[in-house]
Enzyme design. Sequence first.
Site, PDB file in Angstrom:
ATOM      1  N   ASP A 135      -4.354  -4.080 -18.588  1.00 29.08           N
ATOM      2  CA  ASP A 135      -3.542  -2.249 -19.272  1.00 29.08           C
ATOM      3  C   ASP A 135      -3.623  -2.070 -19.950  1.00 29.08           C
ATOM      4  O   ASP A 135      -2.934  -1.624 -21.081  1.00 29.08           O
ATOM      5  CB  ASP A 135      -2.142  -3.439 -18.815  1.00 29.08           C
ATOM      6  CG  ASP A 135      -0.799  -4.304 -17.858  1.00 29.08           C
ATOM      7  OD1 ASP A 135      -2.149  -3.108 -16.302  1.00 29.08           O
ATOM      8  OD2 ASP A 135      -0.375  -4.546 -17.723  1.00 29.08           O
TER       9      ASP A 135
ATOM     10  N   LYS B  98     -16.792 -15.562  -7.479  1.00 36.16           N
ATOM     11  CA  LYS B  98     -16.340 -14.569  -8.332  1.00 36.16           C
ATOM     12  C   LYS B  98     -17.308 -13.534  -7.982  1.00 36.16           C
ATOM     13  O   LYS B  98     -17.396 -12.222  -7.312  1.00 36.16           O
ATOM     14  CB  LYS B  98     -16.163 -15.120  -9.004  1.00 36.16           C
ATOM     15  CG  LYS B  98     -15.949 -13.715  -9.260  1.00 36.16           C
ATOM     16  CD  LYS B  98     -14.983 -13.992 -11.047  1.00 36.16           C
ATOM     17  CE  LYS B  98     -13.856 -12.814 -11.747  1.00 36.16           C
ATOM     18  NZ  LYS B  98     -14.381 -11.539 -12.005  1.00 36.16           N
TER      19      LYS B  98
ATOM     20  N   LEU C 172      -3.714  -6.689  -7.094  1.00 34.65           N
ATOM     21  CA  LEU C 172      -3.681  -8.173  -8.321  1.00 34.65           C
ATOM     22  C   LEU C 172      -5.140  -9.410  -8.826  1.00 34.65           C
ATOM     23  O   LEU C 172      -4.924  -9.270 -10.064  1.00 34.65           O
ATOM     24  CB  LEU C 172      -2.927  -8.628  -7.637  1.00 34.65           C
ATOM     25  CG  LEU C 172      -1.618  -8.755  -7.198  1.00 34.65           C
ATOM     26  CD1 LEU C 172      -0.304  -9.170  -6.274  1.00 34.65           C
ATOM     27  CD2 LEU C 172      -1.053  -8.111  -8.292  1.00 34.65           C
TER      28      LEU C 172
ATOM     29  N   GLU D 183       5.596   6.363  -9.553  1.00 33.93           N
ATOM     30  CA  GLU D 183       4.826   5.817  -9.166  1.00 33.93           C
ATOM     31  C   GLU D 183       4.087   6.891  -8.330  1.00 33.93           C
ATOM     32  O   GLU D 183       2.799   7.060  -8.443  1.00 33.93           O
ATOM     33  CB  GLU D 183       4.550   4.218  -8.608  1.00 33.93           C
ATOM     34  CG  GLU D 183       4.607   3.270 -10.223  1.00 33.93           C
ATOM     35  CD  GLU D 183       4.535   1.870  -9.161  1.00 33.93           C
ATOM     36  OE1 GLU D 183       3.551   0.895  -8.595  1.00 33.93           O
ATOM     37  OE2 GLU D 183       5.273   1.030  -9.179  1.00 33.93           O
TER      38      GLU D 183
ATOM     39  N   GLY E 157       0.810  -1.149   0.623  1.00 36.70           N
ATOM     40  CA  GLY E 157      -0.158  -0.118  -0.137  1.00 36.70           C
ATOM     41  C   GLY E 157       1.149   1.649   0.197  1.00 36.70           C
ATOM     42  O   GLY E 157       0.381   2.362   0.153  1.00 36.70           O
ATOM     43  N   SER E 158       2.283   1.749  -0.206  1.00 31.13           N
ATOM     44  CA  SER E 158       2.753   2.356  -0.811  1.00 31.13           C
ATOM     45  C   SER E 158       2.209   3.568  -1.198  1.00 31.13           C
ATOM     46  O   SER E 158       2.068   4.906  -1.288  1.00 31.13           O
ATOM     47  CB  SER E 158       3.957   2.312  -0.811  1.00 31.13           C
ATOM     48  OG  SER E 158       4.580   1.756  -2.035  1.00 31.13           O
ATOM     49  N   ASN E 159       1.418   3.268  -1.972  1.00 31.70           N
ATOM     50  CA  ASN E 159       0.602   3.782  -3.041  1.00 31.70           C
ATOM     51  C   ASN E 159      -0.357   4.109  -3.049  1.00 31.70           C
ATOM     52  O   ASN E 159      -0.179   5.601  -3.466  1.00 31.70           O
ATOM     53  CB  ASN E 159       0.397   3.265  -4.630  1.00 31.70           C
ATOM     54  CG  ASN E 159       1.553   2.894  -5.716  1.00 31.70           C
ATOM     55  OD1 ASN E 159       1.994   4.082  -6.091  1.00 31.70           O
ATOM     56  ND2 ASN E 159       2.540   1.841  -5.789  1.00 31.70           N
TER      57      ASN E 159
ATOM     58  N   HIS F 183       0.419   1.390 -13.319  1.00 35.84           N
ATOM     59  CA  HIS F 183       1.586  -0.202 -13.794  1.00 35.84           C
ATOM     60  C   HIS F 183       2.675   0.149 -13.921  1.00 35.84           C
ATOM     61  O   HIS F 183       2.690   1.469 -13.974  1.00 35.84           O
ATOM     62  CB  HIS F 183       0.906   0.004 -15.493  1.00 35.84           C
ATOM     63  CG  HIS F 183       1.481  -1.446 -16.160  1.00 35.84           C
ATOM     64  ND1 HIS F 183       1.355  -2.929 -15.511  1.00 35.84           N
ATOM     65  CD2 HIS F 183       2.737  -1.985 -16.601  1.00 35.84           C
ATOM     66  CE1 HIS F 183       1.717  -4.245 -16.079  1.00 35.84           C
ATOM     67  NE2 HIS F 183       3.258  -2.912 -16.635  1.00 35.84           N
TER      68      HIS F 183
HETATM   69  C1  GRF Z   1       3.086  -1.211  -7.382  1.00 34.31           C
HETATM   70  O1  GRF Z   1       4.724  -1.358  -8.041  1.00 34.31           O
HETATM   71  C2  GRF Z   1       2.474  -1.216  -8.375  1.00 34.31           C
HETATM   72  O2  GRF Z   1       2.788  -0.715  -9.551  1.00 34.31           O
HETATM   73  C3  GRF Z   1       2.180  -2.399  -9.157  1.00 34.31           C
HETATM   74  O3  GRF Z   1       2.043  -3.273  -7.570  1.00 34.31           O
HETATM   75  C4  GRF Z   1       3.091  -2.308  -6.883  1.00 34.31           C
HETATM   76  C5  GRF Z   1       2.172  -1.628  -5.409  1.00 34.31           C
HETATM   77  O4  GRF Z   1       2.976  -0.715  -4.200  1.00 34.31           O
HETATM   78  N1  GRF Z   1       1.489  -2.953  -9.426  1.00 34.31           N
HETATM   79  P1  GRF Z   1       2.346  -1.017  -3.445  1.00 34.31           P
HETATM   80  O5  GRF Z   1       1.273  -1.912  -2.743  1.00 34.31           O
HETATM   81  O6  GRF Z   1       0.711   0.003  -3.758  1.00 34.31           O
HETATM   82  O7  GRF Z   1       3.552  -0.537  -2.105  1.00 34.31           O
END
Ligand code: GRF
Length: 203
Positions: free
Chosen positions: A147, A62, A87, A176, A13-15, A106
């Site tokens: 994508d 699902k 994912l 990102e 979850g760093s994004n 991505h």
């Molecule tokens: C990131 O590189 C994202 O683009 C990829 O998985 C990673 C996830 O990072 N698909 P985080 O969970 O946001 O740290």
Amino acid sequence: MLKKVAVFISGGGSNLQSLIDYNGEYEISLVISDRIKAKGLDRASNHNIKNLYIGKKNFPLKEERTKEVLKVLEEEKIDIIVLAGYLSIVDSLIIDKFRHKIINIHPSLIPSFCGMGYHGHLVHEAVYNSGVKITGATVHFVDEGVDSGEIIMQKTVDISSEDTPDEIALKVLKIEHTILPQALEKLASGKIKFDKRRTYIGD
Ligand code: GRF
């Protein structure tokens, strides 16, 4: 009124954190993870953001998972969905309901190193093995393909011949964190227009 955003995650979850820290013209109201132990769920809790695990353990089918996700999105009156290291494949029912309201980050320059099988570290290994001198990150709309939605924002990063796949991944992750909040802000403030494959970003 600020647009309400749901962030879908699977891992660290760093994004997600970058979206929280950016403090943009949007409100992160919900975090959904398809992995029960995703660290990103703790990040959401730390910021008092409602967070839920919706995955195979609590909703084995699902159809059930899709129904539950749609239910929560409706309850929370979500306007925009951000896939941030998520994912699972998003069901077409959700994509259809949120057409041009779902974005994904991505970790490569689409249309290179993307599509089926190119996820997580595999992307950076493929980049490394190819010997390319630049890579980068792409924010794009999510459609029914992998994508394949319209590109919103891209940023490049140089690769040195000494960089390992791990080092490439770190460099890319850093960018990102800059383009994902920027793209979300543009979408949330109605600044993204599109015509066929081309997007136009206003100031
Ligand atoms: C990131 O590189 C994202 O683009 C990829 O998985 C990673 C996830 O990072 N698909 P985080 O969970 O946001 O740290």
